[in-house]
Write a protein that holds these residues in place. Structure first.
Motif, PDB file in Angstrom:
ATOM      1  N   LYS A  57      -6.052   4.249   8.798  1.00  0.00           N
ATOM      2  CA  LYS A  57      -4.634   3.710   8.770  1.00  0.00           C
ATOM      3  C   LYS A  57      -4.805   2.464   9.016  1.00  0.00           C
ATOM      4  O   LYS A  57      -4.042   1.515   7.937  1.00  0.00           O
ATOM      5  N   GLN A  61      -6.030   2.223   4.305  1.00  0.00           N
ATOM      6  CA  GLN A  61      -4.886   2.451   3.620  1.00  0.00           C
ATOM      7  C   GLN A  61      -4.002   1.009   3.558  1.00  0.00           C
ATOM      8  O   GLN A  61      -2.911   0.799   3.125  1.00  0.00           O
ATOM      9  N   SER A  65      -2.251  -2.282   0.494  1.00  0.00           N
ATOM     10  CA  SER A  65      -1.104  -2.472   0.294  1.00  0.00           C
ATOM     11  C   SER A  65      -0.507  -3.769  -0.087  1.00  0.00           C
ATOM     12  O   SER A  65       0.585  -3.920  -0.859  1.00  0.00           O
ATOM     13  N   THR A  82      -7.597   7.884  -2.575  1.00  0.00           N
ATOM     14  CA  THR A  82      -7.264   8.982  -1.851  1.00  0.00           C
ATOM     15  C   THR A  82      -8.673   9.808  -1.601  1.00  0.00           C
ATOM     16  O   THR A  82      -8.914  10.217  -0.327  1.00  0.00           O
ATOM     17  N   CYS A 108      -0.895  14.021   5.262  1.00  0.00           N
ATOM     18  CA  CYS A 108       0.159  12.901   4.898  1.00  0.00           C
ATOM     19  C   CYS A 108       1.659  13.245   5.547  1.00  0.00           C
ATOM     20  O   CYS A 108       2.349  12.269   5.421  1.00  0.00           O
ATOM     21  N   LYS A 119      -1.061   8.002   4.453  1.00  0.00           N
ATOM     22  CA  LYS A 119      -0.016   7.546   3.454  1.00  0.00           C
ATOM     23  C   LYS A 119      -0.440   8.204   2.230  1.00  0.00           C
ATOM     24  O   LYS A 119      -1.582   8.082   1.874  1.00  0.00           O
ATOM     25  N   LEU A 121      -0.729   7.601  -1.345  1.00  0.00           N
ATOM     26  CA  LEU A 121      -0.627   6.351  -1.834  1.00  0.00           C
ATOM     27  C   LEU A 121       0.305   5.924  -3.007  1.00  0.00           C
ATOM     28  O   LEU A 121       0.815   4.917  -3.300  1.00  0.00           O
TER      29      LEU A 121
END
Length: 177
Positions: A57, A61, A65, A82, A108, A119, A121
């Motif tokens: 996290k 991920q 972003s 992923t 997820c 997440k 993605l």
């Protein structure tokens, strides 16, 4: 002649590709490498599931972003990212295959619904781009709004805007969301 520097196709500026050409996979290859390097450094170490969750996290991920808030990543790249995260979570190394005890879609889901809160993605990418569209609707005094309005929707509001002729990849990404 004017002293301007040439931009190479796969250079980046502020972590974003400076040019996004036809091959989106090549344009965003550096992003995939950064995520892979972050995970590779921790793959060999024995981490409990809580440590893996935090690493996924907070690092794996989170790294893409900023790029996802500006550009629509190709679906294939989202699936590869992923896949790297899934392999890290389930403890797979190199060509080793291990059993995934729960589907990634369930992983997820939010924790209160029985998931891990990871997440998706592709959906996260669209949500971040939709935020840019929201900014275009609400911040009419920003430089971002004024530049995009002048180029892509000079005679109307953002919600009535069309793709136009020869749009940038950034504009196409916002319109996709």
């Amino acid at each position: 002649m004017f002293g301007a520097q040439l931009i190479k196709p796969h250079e980046s500026y502020l972590g974003l590709p400076s040019l996004v050409g036809r091959s989106k996979t090549n344009s965003f290859a550096q992003l995939k490498e950064r995520v892979a390097n972050k995970l590779a450094g921790w793959k060999e170490k024995l981490l409990p599931n809580a440590g893996k969750e935090i690493l996924i996290k907070a690092v794996a991920q989170a790294v893409p972003s900023y790029t996802m808030s500006c550009f629509l990543l190709p679906k294939a790249l989202c699936k590869e990212l992923t896949g790297m995260v899934r392999q890290f979570w389930w403890g797979q190394k190199k060509d080793e295959r291990r059993m995934a005890w729960v589907s990634w879609e369930r992983m997820c889901l939010p924790k209160d619904q029985g998931g891990m809160g990871f997440k998706d993605l592709e959906k996260f990418n669209l949500a971040l781009l939709a935020t840019q569209g929201w900014r275009l609707q609400t911040n009419s005094s920003s430089l971002f709004y004024r530049v995009y309005k002048a180029k892509y929707f000079p005679g109307c509001e953002f919600m009535d805007a069309e793709m136009g002729k020869n749009p940038s990849y950034g504009w196409r990404s916002i319109m996709a969301a």
